[in-house]
Design an enzyme around this catalytic site. Structure first.
Site, PDB file in Angstrom:
ATOM      1  N   GLY A  49       6.774 -18.846  -2.094  1.00 41.56           N
ATOM      2  CA  GLY A  49       7.334 -20.085  -2.628  1.00 41.56           C
ATOM      3  C   GLY A  49       8.759 -20.360  -2.215  1.00 41.56           C
ATOM      4  O   GLY A  49       9.331 -21.385  -2.592  1.00 41.56           O
ATOM      5  N   SER A  52       6.326 -10.086   4.028  1.00 42.74           N
ATOM      6  CA  SER A  52       6.731  -8.821   4.673  1.00 42.74           C
ATOM      7  C   SER A  52       7.802  -8.105   3.846  1.00 42.74           C
ATOM      8  O   SER A  52       8.957  -8.035   4.262  1.00 42.74           O
ATOM      9  CB  SER A  52       7.210  -9.067   6.110  1.00 42.74           C
ATOM     10  OG  SER A  52       8.113 -10.141   6.214  1.00 42.74           O
TER      11      SER A  52
END
Length: 199
Positions: free
Chosen positions: A35, A106
């Site tokens: 987000g 990640s």
């Protein structure tokens, strides 16, 4: 067995492919919490680069998990494998003379460093898409934070799983206060000022 494998040399090298495209090839790696705006910024940057005749391709976290990596969960070992596979794909694109825009949470530094080391020193640009937690919860475009806070989603980065902030990213964009267009302008300026794009 890998002992029975042999690297097959290609007659057309990376430099020749870069000359064909008319620009350098490299990875722009967007990392940040869900987000934060990684995909939005990458798509707008993709359009900006396209208008400048730059050959690009976006590797998006959700899209990759619907195909290449649909067999992986969100446990740590599968997250690591997710990034390993994506890193190898991104390296192939760089070899083909393409600019890669990779948008992945990640969360682990060692995984991002693994990808960085797959390519030459000047072929990896880490963009930390920073956003404070209150803004992420309020924004919540996919409704994931609400579900995670209720315990409906396990292994959710930023709530039940850790996120390791980049220590020395090439670029930081803070979407708490910056619009996507301003973020793109900052990234484009970096590319011009550091010789990735011709002025």
């Amino acid at each position: 067995m890998t002992s029975n494998l042999f690297w097959h040399h290609q007659d057309v090298p990376k430099k020749a492919r870069q000359l064909l495209h008319g620009h350098k090839s490299f990875i722009i790696w967007f990392t940040g919490l869900s987000g934060s705006g990684k995909s939005t910024i990458a798509n707008r940057l993709d359009r900006a680069l396209y208008r400048h005749n730059i050959s690009t391709y976006i590797l998006d976290g959700d899209n990759i998990r619907m195909g290449l990596n649909k067999d992986l969960s969100f446990k740590q070992e599968d997250r690591e494998e997710n990034i390993r596979r994506v890193g190898e794909v991104a390296r192939l694109f760089v070899d083909a003379g393409i600019v890669v825009l990779a948008t992945f949470v990640s969360p682990f530094r060692k995984d991002r460093e693994f990808v960085r080391k797959l390519v030459n020193k000047d072929e990896f640009i880490e963009v930390y898409v920073k956003c404070n937690f209150d803004t992420l919860k309020a924004r919540d475009p996919k409704g994931l934070y609400e579900k995670a806070l209720k315990g409906e989603i396990k292994n959710f980065t930023g709530i039940s799983d850790p996120y390791e902030h980049p220590e020395n990213p090439e670029i930081i964009v803070d979407t708490t206060m910056m619009t996507p267009n301003i973020c793109v302008k900052q990234i484009m300026n970096y590319l011009y000022n550091n010789g990735y794009l011709k002025k």
